[in-house]
Design a protein around this motif. Structure first.
Motif, short mmCIF file in Angstrom:
data_model
loop_
_atom_site.label_atom_id
_atom_site.label_comp_id
_atom_site.label_asym_id
_atom_site.label_seq_id
_atom_site.Cartn_x
_atom_site.Cartn_y
_atom_site.Cartn_z
N CYS A 62 5.63 -6.45 53.31
CA CYS A 62 5.15 -5.12 52.97
C CYS A 62 6.12 -4.05 53.42
CB CYS A 62 3.79 -4.92 53.64
SG CYS A 62 3.15 -3.28 53.42
N GLN A 63 6.51 -3.18 52.50
CA GLN A 63 7.42 -2.09 52.85
C GLN A 63 6.76 -0.72 52.73
OE1 GLN A 63 10.90 -3.98 50.50
NE2 GLN A 63 11.88 -2.77 52.10
N CYS A 64 5.42 -0.72 52.84
CA CYS A 64 4.69 0.54 52.73
C CYS A 64 5.23 1.60 53.70
CB CYS A 64 3.22 0.33 53.02
SG CYS A 64 2.37 -0.58 51.76
N VAL A 75 8.05 3.28 52.21
CA VAL A 75 7.60 4.11 51.10
C VAL A 75 6.96 5.39 51.64
CG1 VAL A 75 5.94 4.27 49.19
CG2 VAL A 75 7.33 2.21 49.46
N CYS A 100 10.77 -1.96 46.83
CA CYS A 100 10.09 -2.96 47.65
C CYS A 100 10.16 -4.30 46.91
CB CYS A 100 8.64 -2.57 47.88
SG CYS A 100 7.69 -3.87 48.69
N VAL A 159 8.35 -6.88 46.76
CA VAL A 159 7.17 -7.49 46.12
C VAL A 159 6.52 -6.56 45.09
CG1 VAL A 159 6.67 -9.07 48.01
CG2 VAL A 159 5.72 -6.76 48.07
N PHE A 160 7.10 -5.39 44.88
CA PHE A 160 6.51 -4.40 43.96
C PHE A 160 6.35 -4.98 42.55
CE2 PHE A 160 7.13 -1.17 40.64
CZ PHE A 160 6.11 -0.29 40.92
N CYS A 198 2.78 -7.93 44.63
CA CYS A 198 1.91 -6.78 44.95
C CYS A 198 1.61 -5.97 43.70
CB CYS A 198 2.58 -5.93 46.03
SG CYS A 198 1.56 -4.55 46.58
N GLY A 254 -0.01 -4.10 50.11
CA GLY A 254 0.01 -2.92 50.97
C GLY A 254 -0.93 -1.84 50.45
N MET A 289 -0.50 0.46 47.15
CA MET A 289 -0.82 -0.08 45.84
C MET A 289 -2.34 -0.04 45.59
SD MET A 289 0.90 -1.16 43.26
CE MET A 289 2.35 -2.20 43.20
N CYS A 328 2.99 3.62 45.21
CA CYS A 328 3.24 2.36 44.49
C CYS A 328 2.32 2.23 43.28
CB CYS A 328 3.07 1.17 45.43
SG CYS A 328 4.33 1.16 46.73
S1 SF4 Z 1 2.13 -1.30 48.42
FE1 SF4 Z 1 3.05 -3.23 47.81
S2 SF4 Z 1 4.83 -2.67 46.56
FE2 SF4 Z 1 4.23 -0.86 47.72
S3 SF4 Z 1 5.49 -0.95 49.54
FE3 SF4 Z 1 3.55 -1.87 50.09
S4 SF4 Z 1 3.87 -4.05 49.70
FE4 SF4 Z 1 5.55 -2.98 48.66
#
Ligand code: SF4
Lengths: 92, 371
Positions: B316-318, B321, B331, B333-334, B338, B345, B348, B355
């Motif tokens: 997760c790179q929330c 973001v 990210c 997994v975008f 995800c 995250g 989303m 996201c």
């Molecule tokens: S919500 Fe999903 S796509 Fe956005 S940063 Fe978090 S893990 Fe990545």
């Protein structure tokens, strides 16, 4: 829950708890108008207000209310869901 | 110009876009943070970014209340939902937010009594209808939402509703903005300020941004025309080397905010020493808890809340973001692992999250449509 939906106050139904019937997108629901009790006059029947989680957050003029409504309608699913949740709301 | 025909006034939209093009200095790059998730949503829904010159970039801010709730806090809520006898109430947006092992929706599937409410007043009504149960309300949101919880609690106290309590996770907007401005990670040039929060706190609390950091800010309404106009206000300030708070949304936002709302918040809440924000870590005095007068309605006093800090999942790179360091599509997994149906995250989950906005409006890559 982040949306603020415009509605028009129909009548104040509970003076003590500052509850009013508001017409929102064709349905009538009860919301709390205490946050608008600023200065001499609070919100009154006929006023347009922005409603957020069952509370009138601010007064707006009719043009603003209609424009906001149009904007929300174009949002599609998110607005639909918010309306469904609003319709299920029974504040008393 | 894609979408501009859908604006309330397409002519005005075009004129504003042209004026923005005429205002920017071509050799400069402008990074403007829209603080509020509602603006992020409007920008992508209406293709506002498509109308801007390529050297004007939106950076998405931390103003989505669902997105900033850390995983440990979600776990706290889920633990309360599993308490025997509890009816756990929350806004619909919280249901699918992943905790470390499950979501509130999963808890419900396993038999926990989790109910969606539109308003905290609905939660209070459920408490009155179920005198033999304990009703807990998961209170989230910025200053836009906090007065509603406060008024609900004042009523609960007045009516002696002792089977009602709140797990207070309300946050305030100024501290995370300061944290972002202090961080060397992202250099921001200006801000689009959150219109609804400002109806409560007013425009004044944002003055530290121009005064202490020399950056312009325009409080903005939510229509695409409002956002365009606010962008123009910020760009004009930058070009003229001015920095001040301008109020594009003055038709709704009073400079001093709403005194009633501020007074009731002051009665019911007090600042927490610190609170963990997803992606931003612990920020001091950035969130609210119930004041001592309301301790009896505080779920954290009434129940044992785990209060364990949980790191975000690796994928997760929330955090990045939410800090504006990466764009959602960067990210890994975008849009794959995800998605709004199966979010990893928070960004989303909520439609206000960056996201979800990128995903729902097909922004899978950097390239903008050529005008
Ligand atoms: S919500 Fe999903 S796509 Fe956005 S940063 Fe978090 S893990 Fe990545």
């Amino acid at each position: 829950m982040c949306l603020a939906i415009p509605g028009q106050i129909v009548e104040v139904v509970d003076e003590v708890n500052r509850l009013a019937t508001v017409e929102v997108a064709g349905v009538r629901r009860t919301v709390n108008i205490a946050l608008l009790d600023v200065g001499e006059t609070g919100a009154a029947p006929g006023d347009w207000v922005l409603i957020h989680v069952g509370f009138a957050l601010s007064k707006v003029d009719e043009d603003e209310a209609r424009a906001t409504l149009r904007l929300l309608e174009q949002m599609g699913a998110d607005y639909e869901q918010e309306l469904e949740e609003l319709k299920a709301s029974v504040i008393e | 110009m894609r979408f501009v025909d859908e604006f309330r006034d397409a002519e005005l939209g075009r004129a504003l876009a042209e004026e923005i093009h005429a205002t920017v200095e071509p050799e400069r790059h402008y990074k403007i943070m829209e603080v509020c998730g509602g603006h992020t949503h409007a920008i992508y829904k209406y293709g506002v970014d498509d109308l801007l010159p390529s050297n004007v970039e939106f950076v998405h801010g931390p103003g989505c209340p669902v997105c900033v709730i850390p995983m440990g806090r979600v776990d706290d809520g889920i633990a309360l939902a599993h308490e025997p006898g509890v009816i756990f109430t929350c806004f619909g947006d919280m249901l699918r937010v992943p905790g470390s092992t499950e979501t509130l929706l999963d808890a419900k599937a396993q038999g926990a009594d989790v109910r969606i409410v539109y308003s905290p007043l609905d939660a209070l009504r459920i408490a009155k209808e179920n005198p033999d149960r304990e009703i807990v309300f998961f209170a989230i949101g910025f200053e836009t939402t906090a007065p509603s919880t406060a008024l609900t609690l004042r009523r609960a106290k007045a009516e002696g509703a002792r089977n009602f309590s709140v797990i207070c996770s309300h946050v305030t907007i100024v501290p995370p903005l300061r944290a972002l401005l202090e961080s060397p990670e992202v250099r921001l040039d200006g801000f689009i300020g959150p219109g609804h929060v400002a109806t409560v706190i007013g425009a004044r609390p944002f003055q530290f941004i121009p005064e202490q950091y020399g950056k312009p800010l325009a409080i903005s309404g939510f229509e695409p025309l409002d956002v365009l106009q606010s962008v123009l206000m910020v760009l004009r300030q930058l070009v003229e080397a001015r920095a001040e708070v301008e109020n594009q949304y003055a038709r709704v936002v009073p400079w001093e905010g709403n005194p009633r709302a501020l007074e009731i918040m002051d009665e019911v809440f007090t600042l927490r020493d610190r609170f963990e924000w997803r992606g931003l870590g612990f920020i001091s005095e950035s969130a609210l808890r119930l004041s001592d007068d309301y301790a009896e309605w505080d779920a954290e006093e009434r129940f044992a809340v785990p209060d364990v800090r949980v790191a975000d999942p690796k994928a997760c790179q929330c955090g990045e973001v939410l800090r504006g360091v990466i764009k959602p599509w960067e990210c890994k997994v975008f849009g794959t692992a995800c998605t709004p149906e199966r979010p990893i995250g928070t960004c989303m989950v909520s439609s206000e999250g960056a996201c979800a906005a990128y995903y729902n409006y097909g922004r899978f890559a950097r390239e903008r449509e050529v005008l």
